[in-house]
Design a protein around this motif. Structure first.
Motif, mmCIF file in Angstrom:
data_model
loop_
_atom_site.group_PDB
_atom_site.id
_atom_site.type_symbol
_atom_site.label_atom_id
_atom_site.label_comp_id
_atom_site.label_asym_id
_atom_site.label_seq_id
_atom_site.Cartn_x
_atom_site.Cartn_y
_atom_site.Cartn_z
ATOM 1 N N ILE A 178 31.281 54.845 35.564
ATOM 2 C CA ILE A 178 30.556 53.576 35.616
ATOM 3 C C ILE A 178 31.177 52.636 34.583
ATOM 4 N N TYR A 179 31.663 51.499 35.049
ATOM 5 C CA TYR A 179 32.280 50.520 34.167
ATOM 6 C C TYR A 179 31.332 49.330 34.038
ATOM 7 N N ARG A 180 30.948 49.020 32.800
ATOM 8 C CA ARG A 180 29.950 47.985 32.514
ATOM 9 C C ARG A 180 30.621 46.802 31.820
ATOM 10 N N TYR A 181 30.277 45.594 32.248
ATOM 11 C CA TYR A 181 30.925 44.412 31.676
ATOM 12 C C TYR A 181 30.063 43.175 31.891
ATOM 13 N N ASN A 182 30.454 42.087 31.251
ATOM 14 C CA ASN A 182 29.699 40.834 31.295
ATOM 15 C C ASN A 182 29.569 40.319 32.719
ATOM 16 N N ARG A 183 28.385 39.842 33.032
ATOM 17 C CA ARG A 183 28.100 39.407 34.395
ATOM 18 C C ARG A 183 29.022 38.279 34.852
ATOM 19 N N ASN A 184 29.498 37.447 33.942
ATOM 20 C CA ASN A 184 30.356 36.328 34.322
ATOM 21 C C ASN A 184 31.835 36.691 34.356
ATOM 22 N N ALA A 185 32.159 37.936 33.986
ATOM 23 C CA ALA A 185 33.550 38.387 34.018
ATOM 24 C C ALA A 185 33.887 38.925 35.410
ATOM 25 N N SER A 236 47.420 52.430 47.503
ATOM 26 C CA SER A 236 47.760 53.505 48.434
ATOM 27 C C SER A 236 49.208 53.940 48.285
ATOM 28 N N ALA A 237 50.099 53.032 47.860
ATOM 29 C CA ALA A 237 51.510 53.388 47.719
ATOM 30 C C ALA A 237 51.710 54.471 46.669
ATOM 31 N N GLN A 238 50.907 54.428 45.588
ATOM 32 C CA GLN A 238 51.038 55.421 44.525
ATOM 33 C C GLN A 238 49.816 56.338 44.438
ATOM 34 N N ASN A 239 48.931 56.224 45.400
ATOM 35 C CA ASN A 239 47.775 57.116 45.507
ATOM 36 C C ASN A 239 46.979 57.160 44.206
ATOM 37 N N ARG A 240 46.554 55.992 43.763
ATOM 38 C CA ARG A 240 45.820 55.901 42.503
ATOM 39 C C ARG A 240 44.854 54.716 42.551
ATOM 40 N N ILE A 241 43.848 54.770 41.698
ATOM 41 C CA ILE A 241 42.921 53.662 41.509
ATOM 42 C C ILE A 241 43.352 52.925 40.254
ATOM 43 N N VAL A 242 43.645 51.644 40.400
ATOM 44 C CA VAL A 242 44.096 50.812 39.277
ATOM 45 C C VAL A 242 42.945 49.915 38.865
ATOM 46 N N LEU A 243 42.720 49.806 37.554
ATOM 47 C CA LEU A 243 41.576 49.030 37.079
ATOM 48 C C LEU A 243 41.867 48.351 35.756
ATOM 49 N N ASP A 244 41.152 47.257 35.521
ATOM 50 C CA ASP A 244 41.219 46.579 34.235
ATOM 51 C C ASP A 244 40.679 47.485 33.135
ATOM 52 N N HIS A 245 41.273 47.361 31.953
ATOM 53 C CA HIS A 245 40.729 48.004 30.762
ATOM 54 C C HIS A 245 39.714 47.052 30.139
ATOM 55 N N LEU A 246 38.512 47.563 29.885
ATOM 56 C CA LEU A 246 37.426 46.729 29.366
ATOM 57 C C LEU A 246 37.235 46.945 27.878
ATOM 58 N N VAL A 247 37.012 45.855 27.156
ATOM 59 C CA VAL A 247 36.788 45.919 25.708
ATOM 60 C C VAL A 247 35.704 44.912 25.337
ATOM 61 N N PRO A 248 35.033 45.120 24.187
ATOM 62 C CA PRO A 248 34.072 44.107 23.715
ATOM 63 C C PRO A 248 34.807 42.874 23.204
ATOM 64 N N GLU A 278 30.603 46.612 20.002
ATOM 65 C CA GLU A 278 30.874 47.905 20.630
ATOM 66 C C GLU A 278 29.580 48.473 21.209
ATOM 67 N N GLY A 279 29.620 48.852 22.495
ATOM 68 C CA GLY A 279 28.445 49.409 23.154
ATOM 69 C C GLY A 279 27.491 48.384 23.724
ATOM 70 N N GLN A 280 27.708 47.101 23.467
ATOM 71 C CA GLN A 280 26.879 46.036 24.044
ATOM 72 C C GLN A 280 27.633 45.503 25.275
ATOM 73 N N TYR A 281 27.389 46.127 26.408
ATOM 74 C CA TYR A 281 28.262 45.937 27.563
ATOM 75 C C TYR A 281 28.182 44.546 28.173
ATOM 76 N N GLU A 282 27.125 43.810 27.875
ATOM 77 C CA GLU A 282 27.065 42.435 28.358
ATOM 78 C C GLU A 282 28.111 41.559 27.689
ATOM 79 N N HIS A 283 28.791 42.084 26.647
ATOM 80 C CA HIS A 283 29.851 41.349 25.958
ATOM 81 C C HIS A 283 31.240 41.924 26.256
ATOM 82 N N TYR A 284 31.360 42.780 27.255
ATOM 83 C CA TYR A 284 32.650 43.392 27.584
ATOM 84 C C TYR A 284 33.357 42.593 28.677
ATOM 85 N N GLY A 285 34.699 42.689 28.650
ATOM 86 C CA GLY A 285 35.508 42.068 29.686
ATOM 87 C C GLY A 285 36.919 42.618 29.651
ATOM 88 N N PRO A 286 37.766 42.266 30.617
ATOM 89 C CA PRO A 286 39.143 42.752 30.673
ATOM 90 C C PRO A 286 39.972 42.223 29.505
#
Length: 298
Positions: free
Chosen positions: A207-214, A222-234, A240-248
């Motif tokens: 579960i990846y949690r981040y700011n609602r406006n982000a 599919s070419a590399q058979n992987r899920i690619v995702l943004d890294h999220l940080v405060p 830290e731990g206040q996920y409403e302040h997290y974004g890529p």
């Protein structure tokens, strides 16, 4: 207020078997027109009671449509407000959608329809129990205790399926979810401990949690058979731990599909995949690729 008993009755009040007949979708098309009208109310009506009332009618009408023999073959392609995903092996399709409440939270609705050889109906409803699941990262549930989401990708994963989902959650926080869908003798199971990464040994879902406006990028490559995702940080160290302040943070990670497991790789290089529209791009440094006009002469 979340009233699930009446909703459940819409699904279970089905005959054990609906015998297949030659496909005649005139009635199902009529029902789809009703679903489109109800869907407009569900997403545009300002009054919450009216949205919920329309959604209740939507559920009953959708069940009526799915009870039509051979309904699995009907695409429901006018239902733009509902995510409808069909598995690559054509064993099932998954319906999911959401309703936003006035307090900024969301309700999720869904069902899994199996492809039966005789065209009879087999449905496994998904009942959103988001706020009743104490440890959702570790929870393995059946359809009656679903960590609701609106799914946008269904990926073959050995005998199971990987789901990528969007989850509006609270007024300040949005989530994205990676989880496994399994078919069992008694229905469906959601969540499976397949994640290999730092501090993910017991996770049944990510579960990846981040700011609602982000906006969070999470796609299947599919070419590399992987899920690619943004890294999220405060946004700040003291958040830290206040996920409403997290974004890529403009870096990317990946979950590699390997022999029934998902293996985590941090800080990967991401290159845009080739796109058929690439040839329409005109490089400003190469004038010979520019279209000619009456002013721009060679």
């Amino acid at each position: 207020m979340r009233i699930w008993g009446v909703f459940l009755l819409c699904w279970v009040a089905l005959p054990a078997n609906v015998r297949a007949q030659p496909a005649d979708f005139r009635e199902i098309r009529r029902l789809q027109d009703s679903l489109v009208r109800l869907g407009h109310v569900m997403y545009n009506e300002p009054a919450e009671p009216e949205r919920l009332k329309a959604n209740f009618a939507f559920v009953k009408t959708l069940v009526s449509a799915l009870k039509t023999p051979n309904s699995y073959s009907f695409p429901f392609d006018s239902l733009r407000m509902v995510s409808i995903l069909r598995s690559a092996d054509d064993r099932l399709r998954l319906f999911s959608w959401h309703i936003q409440l006035n307090d900024g939270s969301y309700l999720y609705y869904g069902t899994v329809q199996l492809h039966t050889p005789d065209g009879s109906l087999r449905l496994y409803p998904l009942l959103d129990k988001t706020f009743e699941i104490e440890k959702p990262e570790e929870a393995v549930t059946d359809g009656s205790s679903w960590y609701g989401a609106q799914y946008y990708r269904l990926i073959p994963f050995h005998d199971d399926y990987l789901l990528l989902g969007w989850k509006g959650h609270t007024p300040g926080e949005t989530q994205k979810v990676i989880e496994v869908l399994q078919l069992t003798a008694n229905g469906v199971r959601l969540g499976k401990a397949v994640f290999e990464g730092e501090d993910t040994g017991r996770n049944a879902r990510m579960i990846y949690r981040y700011n609602r406006n982000a906006r969070m990028y999470m796609v299947y490559d599919s070419a590399q058979n992987r899920i690619v995702l943004d890294h999220l940080v405060p946004m700040a160290a003291d958040q830290e731990g206040q996920y409403e302040h997290y974004g890529p943070d403009m870096t990317h990670d990946a979950w590699q599909l390997e022999a029934g497991r998902l293996v985590f790789f941090p800080d990967i290089d991401v290159v845009n995949l080739p796109d058929p529209n690439d040839e329409r791009y005109h490089d400003p440094l190469r004038r010979q690729t520019h279209p000619k006009s009456g002013i721009d002469q060679p």
